[in-house]
Design an enzyme around this catalytic site. Structure first.
Site, PDB file in Angstrom:
ATOM      1  N   HIS A   1       6.567 -16.640  14.243  1.00 20.75           N
ATOM      2  CA  HIS A   1       5.779 -16.504  15.484  1.00 20.75           C
ATOM      3  C   HIS A   1       4.322 -16.838  15.240  1.00 20.75           C
ATOM      4  CE1 HIS A   1       4.702 -12.667  13.673  1.00 20.75           C
ATOM      5  NE2 HIS A   1       3.772 -12.515  14.593  1.00 20.75           N
TER       6      HIS A   1
ATOM      7  N   LYS B   1       3.792 -15.902   5.282  1.00 19.12           N
ATOM      8  CA  LYS B   1       3.129 -15.519   4.029  1.00 19.12           C
ATOM      9  C   LYS B   1       3.903 -14.417   3.343  1.00 19.12           C
ATOM     10  CE  LYS B   1      -0.995 -15.584   1.841  1.00 19.12           C
ATOM     11  NZ  LYS B   1      -0.196 -15.772   0.655  1.00 19.12           N
TER      12      LYS B   1
ATOM     13  N   LYS C   1       3.783  -6.000   8.233  1.00 20.15           N
ATOM     14  CA  LYS C   1       2.552  -5.720   7.493  1.00 20.15           C
ATOM     15  C   LYS C   1       1.397  -6.571   8.030  1.00 20.15           C
ATOM     16  CE  LYS C   1       3.550  -5.038   3.218  1.00 20.15           C
ATOM     17  NZ  LYS C   1       3.889  -5.253   1.801  1.00 20.15           N
TER      18      LYS C   1
ATOM     19  N   ASP D   1      -3.602  -7.032  11.329  1.00 16.90           N
ATOM     20  CA  ASP D   1      -4.157  -8.158  12.085  1.00 16.90           C
ATOM     21  C   ASP D   1      -4.439  -9.386  11.218  1.00 16.90           C
ATOM     22  OD1 ASP D   1      -4.025  -7.001  14.589  1.00 16.90           O
ATOM     23  OD2 ASP D   1      -5.956  -6.002  14.378  1.00 16.90           O
TER      24      ASP D   1
ATOM     25  N   LYS E   1       9.061 -14.076   2.054  1.00 22.62           N
ATOM     26  CA  LYS E   1       9.127 -13.541   0.689  1.00 22.62           C
ATOM     27  C   LYS E   1       9.955 -14.474  -0.158  1.00 22.62           C
ATOM     28  CE  LYS E   1       7.678  -9.912  -1.597  1.00 22.62           C
ATOM     29  NZ  LYS E   1       6.417  -9.199  -1.315  1.00 22.62           N
TER      30      LYS E   1
ATOM     31  N   SER F   1      -5.464 -12.101   0.533  1.00 18.42           N
ATOM     32  CA  SER F   1      -4.852 -13.437   0.457  1.00 18.42           C
ATOM     33  C   SER F   1      -5.275 -14.261   1.680  1.00 18.42           C
ATOM     34  CB  SER F   1      -3.326 -13.325   0.448  1.00 18.42           C
ATOM     35  OG  SER F   1      -2.865 -13.142  -0.868  1.00 18.42           O
TER      36      SER F   1
HETATM   37  P1  NAD Z   1       3.740  -5.642 -11.692  1.00 17.84           P
HETATM   38  O1  NAD Z   1       4.852  -6.416 -12.256  1.00 17.84           O
HETATM   39  O2  NAD Z   1       2.337  -6.053 -11.999  1.00 17.84           O
HETATM   40  O3  NAD Z   1       3.847  -4.089 -12.138  1.00 17.84           O
HETATM   41  C1  NAD Z   1       4.953  -3.271 -11.954  1.00 17.84           C
HETATM   42  C2  NAD Z   1       4.922  -2.196 -13.052  1.00 17.84           C
HETATM   43  O4  NAD Z   1       5.962  -1.238 -12.790  1.00 17.84           O
HETATM   44  C3  NAD Z   1       5.189  -2.784 -14.447  1.00 17.84           C
HETATM   45  O5  NAD Z   1       4.169  -2.335 -15.325  1.00 17.84           O
HETATM   46  C4  NAD Z   1       6.562  -2.220 -14.800  1.00 17.84           C
HETATM   47  O6  NAD Z   1       6.720  -1.999 -16.200  1.00 17.84           O
HETATM   48  C5  NAD Z   1       6.575  -0.899 -14.029  1.00 17.84           C
HETATM   49  N1  NAD Z   1       7.901  -0.373 -13.796  1.00 17.84           N
HETATM   50  C6  NAD Z   1       9.047  -1.038 -13.551  1.00 17.84           C
HETATM   51  N2  NAD Z   1      10.074  -0.178 -13.370  1.00 17.84           N
HETATM   52  C7  NAD Z   1       9.569   1.062 -13.524  1.00 17.84           C
HETATM   53  C8  NAD Z   1      10.123   2.365 -13.468  1.00 17.84           C
HETATM   54  N3  NAD Z   1      11.407   2.555 -13.201  1.00 17.84           N
HETATM   55  N4  NAD Z   1       9.308   3.423 -13.659  1.00 17.84           N
HETATM   56  C9  NAD Z   1       7.988   3.245 -13.920  1.00 17.84           C
HETATM   57  N5  NAD Z   1       7.410   2.024 -13.984  1.00 17.84           N
HETATM   58  C10 NAD Z   1       8.186   0.948 -13.798  1.00 17.84           C
HETATM   59  O7  NAD Z   1       4.017  -5.590 -10.116  1.00 17.84           O
HETATM   60  P2  NAD Z   1       2.992  -5.282  -8.963  1.00 17.84           P
HETATM   61  O8  NAD Z   1       2.464  -6.560  -8.452  1.00 17.84           O
HETATM   62  O9  NAD Z   1       2.055  -4.201  -9.405  1.00 17.84           O
HETATM   63  O10 NAD Z   1       3.977  -4.725  -7.833  1.00 17.84           O
HETATM   64  C11 NAD Z   1       4.387  -3.356  -7.794  1.00 17.84           C
HETATM   65  C12 NAD Z   1       4.905  -3.037  -6.400  1.00 17.84           C
HETATM   66  O11 NAD Z   1       3.881  -3.297  -5.439  1.00 17.84           O
HETATM   67  C13 NAD Z   1       6.119  -3.861  -5.939  1.00 17.84           C
HETATM   68  O12 NAD Z   1       6.920  -3.046  -5.124  1.00 17.84           O
HETATM   69  C14 NAD Z   1       5.487  -4.952  -5.105  1.00 17.84           C
HETATM   70  O13 NAD Z   1       6.391  -5.479  -4.155  1.00 17.84           O
HETATM   71  C15 NAD Z   1       4.375  -4.185  -4.447  1.00 17.84           C
HETATM   72  N6  NAD Z   1       3.282  -5.021  -3.942  1.00 17.84           N
HETATM   73  C16 NAD Z   1       2.556  -5.826  -4.767  1.00 17.84           C
HETATM   74  C17 NAD Z   1       1.501  -6.573  -4.240  1.00 17.84           C
HETATM   75  C18 NAD Z   1       0.596  -7.408  -5.118  1.00 17.84           C
HETATM   76  O14 NAD Z   1      -0.435  -7.872  -4.615  1.00 17.84           O
HETATM   77  N7  NAD Z   1       0.884  -7.587  -6.392  1.00 17.84           N
HETATM   78  C19 NAD Z   1       1.221  -6.533  -2.872  1.00 17.84           C
HETATM   79  C20 NAD Z   1       1.986  -5.691  -2.052  1.00 17.84           C
HETATM   80  C21 NAD Z   1       3.011  -4.945  -2.607  1.00 17.84           C
END
Ligand code: NAD
Length: 469
Positions: free
Chosen positions: A65, A70, A94, A99, A106, A362
Site C-alpha cells: 500500500h 521495507k 510497525k 508513521d 521481510k 532506516s
Molecule cells: P543479533 O544477531 O545481533 O543478536 C541476537 C543475540 O541473541 C545474539 O547475541 C545471540 O547469541 C542471542 N541469543 C540467541 N538465542 C538466545 C537465547 N535463547 N537466549 C539468550 N540469547 C540468545 O540480532 P539483533 O539484530 O540484535 O536482533 C534481535 C531481535 O531484535 C530479533 O528478534 C530481531 O528480529 C529484532 N529486531 C532487530 C532489529 C535490528 O535493527 N537489528 C530491528 C527490529 C527488531
C-alpha cells in the site's frame, strides 16, 4: 489454541483482536491482513571445499500500500516461510505505528552462520541479492532490505555492491538497502537505533506516574532493576542506554548461559568480557546461571527480551516476575502467554512499537541516500552562527559574558547523529502517546492499541487508493 500455534497465526490472532475494535468491512480487513507476495527461492552454493550445498531463502512483501516496502533480512537455521510472513506482517504495522511511509517486508535465509566461512556468507548474500533483482524484489522504490538477526552492516554492503553492479539506475542505487556502514551511505546512529528506540520507549512508559503507580513503582528509570536477554545489536545497545538512563541491569542472558548481580552489571564490560573469552559466563562479581532461560524468571522491574521469538510461553509464564516487559525482539511472548501476563497486570510494551527505532532510522538513511547529502551539512554552521548571534544579543543586554570555549559548545549546530537521534526520540515519544491514548479510549492493552492504530492508518491508504483494475 496452543502455544505451538505458528508465529503467523499468533500475529493474525492479535490482528483479529484489534480488528474487532474497528468498524472496517470484512473484505478490507482481509485485504490488509494478507501477504501480497511470497518469494521462496533455493539456490546452490559452491563451498570453499568445492562441494555444493543448496540454500533455502525467502523474501515476503506483506503490503504494497506504500512503496517501497521495507524489512530486515534474517540469517538463522530456524528461518521458515511462516516466520518470514509473520515478520513481514509485523513490519507493515510497525511502519504505520511510527508513521514511516513504507509497506512491510521481510527476508530470511535458512543458515547457521557458524557453519559457513566469511567468503561463503558473502557468496550466499550476493546470490540472494541477485535472485531478488531478477524477480524485482529489491530497489530504492520497490523493496529495501535492512539488517535483522544474524546480519549487519557487512551483509548490507555486499547487497549494495551487488545491486549497484547490476542496476541500470546507479543514481539512486545507494537507497536499495539500509543499515550500511557510514562509508557506504549509511547514516550515523543506525547501528544503535533499535536499542536506542527501545530505551526511549521504555523511558516514556516509565515516565507516566499513573501507570507506574498501578505497578507499585515510582515514575522514571532511576534504580529500576532490569533483566536483559540477548547481547547482540539490539540487546547490547538497549542495555547500554538503559544503564545510562539510570536503570540497574541485574542480569544478562545469552545462549551459553546467564549472569546475575543484584548490585548491577556494567553492560559494556560484560560485552568486552564476552568478546575476550567467548562467553558472558565467568564475569567478575556475577553469579553464573547455567540455564540461560532461568534468568527471565528473576524478580525485576523490567524484562527486555532482545534475542528471538517465543521466549515467554505457557511453559514459563507463571514464573515470570517482571512488572514491565519491553519487547525489543520480535514476537518474544506467545499469544497465550501474553493473555496471562495482561490478566496479571504486567505492562507489555509491544514489539510492533518498541523495536521500531530500527526502521525509523532506516527511513532517515533512505532519505539521506536519495537526497545525496549528509543531514546537517547545509545547516550546521548557519545554526551555529544564529545561536551565537542570539547569545551575543542576550549578553549585550544582560551584561553576562559567556567564555568563548563555553560559547562554542552552547551555540553548536546539529550534526547528523544529533538530528537522527532527535528524530528517533520524537518518533518514539509521539507514537507511545498515540497508542497509550487509544488503549485508554478502548480500555485495552498497548499491543491491541498499536494494532488498532496500524489497521486504521493502512485502511485509510487502501480506501483512498481504490483497487486496480
Ligand atoms: P543479533 O544477531 O545481533 O543478536 C541476537 C543475540 O541473541 C545474539 O547475541 C545471540 O547469541 C542471542 N541469543 C540467541 N538465542 C538466545 C537465547 N535463547 N537466549 C539468550 N540469547 C540468545 O540480532 P539483533 O539484530 O540484535 O536482533 C534481535 C531481535 O531484535 C530479533 O528478534 C530481531 O528480529 C529484532 N529486531 C532487530 C532489529 C535490528 O535493527 N537489528 C530491528 C527490529 C527488531
Amino acid at each position: 489454541m496452543s502455544q505451538h500455534d505458528s508465529f503467523l497465526n499468533q500475529v493474525d490472532r492479535m490482528y483479529a483482536k484489534a480488528a474487532s475494535f474497528t468498524d472496517h468491512a470484512p473484505g478490507l480487513l482481509s485485504q490488509i491482513k494478507i501477504c501480497n507476495s511470497v518469494y521462496h527461492m533455493e539456490f546452490p552454493l559452491v563451498k570453499d571445499d568445492g562441494s555444493i550445498e543448496v540454500i533455502k531463502a525467502w523474501r515476503v512483501e506483506h503490503s504494497q500500500h506504500k512503496l517501497p516496502v521495507k524489512g530486515g533480512i534474517r540469517y538463522a537455521p530456524s528461518v521458515n516461510q511462516d516466520e518470514v510472513m509473520a515478520l513481514a506482517t509485523l513490519m507493515t504495522y510497525k511502519c504505520a505505528i511510527v508513521d514511516v511511509p513504507f509497506g512491510g517486508a521481510k527476508g530470511g535465509i535458512q543458515i547457521n552462520r557458524k557453519d559457513f566461512s566469511e567468503s561463503e556468507i558473502e557468496r550466499i548474500t550476493r546470490r540472494y541479492t541477485y535472485e531478488l533483482i531478477r524477480k524485482n524484489f529489491i530497489g530504492p522504490g520497490i523493496d529495501v532490505p535492512a539488517p535483522d538477526y544474524g546480519t549487519g552492516p557487512k551483509e548490507m554492503s555486499w547487497i549494495l555492491d551487488t545491486y549497484t553492479t547490476l542496476t541500470n539506475n546507479p543514481l539512486d542505487a545507494l537507497a536499495c538497502v539500509t543499515g550500511k556502514p557510514v562509508g557506504q551511505g549509511g547514516v550515523r546512529g543506525r547501528t544503535e537505533a533499535t536499542g536506542r528506540g527501545t530505551f526511549f520507549g521504555i523511558r516514556e512508559a516509565c515516565s507516566v506516574a499513573e501507570d507506574m503507580k498501578k505497578l507499585g513503582l515510582e515514575p522514571g528509570l532511576e534504580g529500576k532493576t532490569t533483566v536483559l536477554q540477548g547481547l547482540g545489536n539490539v540487546g547490547y545497545h538497549a542495555g547500554l542506554f538503559m544503564q545510562e538512563g539510570g536503570a540497574i541491569i541485574i542480569a544478562i542472558a545469552e545462549y551459553e548461559g546467564a549472569i546475575h548481580n543484584e548490585a548491577g552489571l556494567d553492560v559494556d564490560a560484560v560485552f568486552q568480557h564476552r568478546r575476550e573469552t567467548g562467553s558472558i559466563l565467568g564475569f567478575p562479581g556475577a553469579t553464573d546461571i547455567q540455564n540461560s532461560a532461568d534468568a527471565l524468571e528473576l524478580p525485576c522491574d523490567i524484562l527486555i527480551p532482545a534475542a528471538l521469538e517465543s521466549q515467554i510461553t505457557m511453559g514459563n509464564v507463571d514464573r515470570i516476575q517482571a512488572k514491565i516487559i519491553g519487547e525489543a525482539a520480535n514476537g518474544p511472548i506467545t499469544a497465550d502467554a501474553d493473555a496471562v501476563l495482561l490478566e496479571r497486570g504486567v505492562l507489555i510494551l509491544p514489539d510492533v512499537y518498541l523495536n521500531a527505532g530500527g526502521v525509523t532510522v532506516s527511513y532517515f538513511e533512505w532519505l539521506r541516500n536519495l537526497s545525496h547529502v549528509r543531514f546537517g551539512r547545509m545547516s550546521k554552521r548557519f545554526e551555529q552562527r544564529s545561536n551565537a548571534r542570539i547569545i551575543k544579543a542576550i549578553s549585550d543586554v544582560s551584561g553576562i559574558v559567556i567564555p568563548p570555549e563555553q560559547l562554542a559548545e552552547v551555540a553548536a549546530g546539529a550534526d547528523e547523529v544529533d538530528l537522527v537521534n532527535s528524530g528517533l526520540e520524537e518518533t518514539m515519544i509521539s507514537a507511545y502517546q498515540e497508542i497509550r491514548s487509544i488503549a485508554r479510549e478502548h480500555d485495552t492493552d498497548l499491543r491491541t492499541a498499536a494494532f488498532i492504530t496500524a489497521i486504521n492508518k493502512v485502511a485509510v491508504a487502501y480506501k483512498e487508493m481504490g483497487i486496480f483494475p
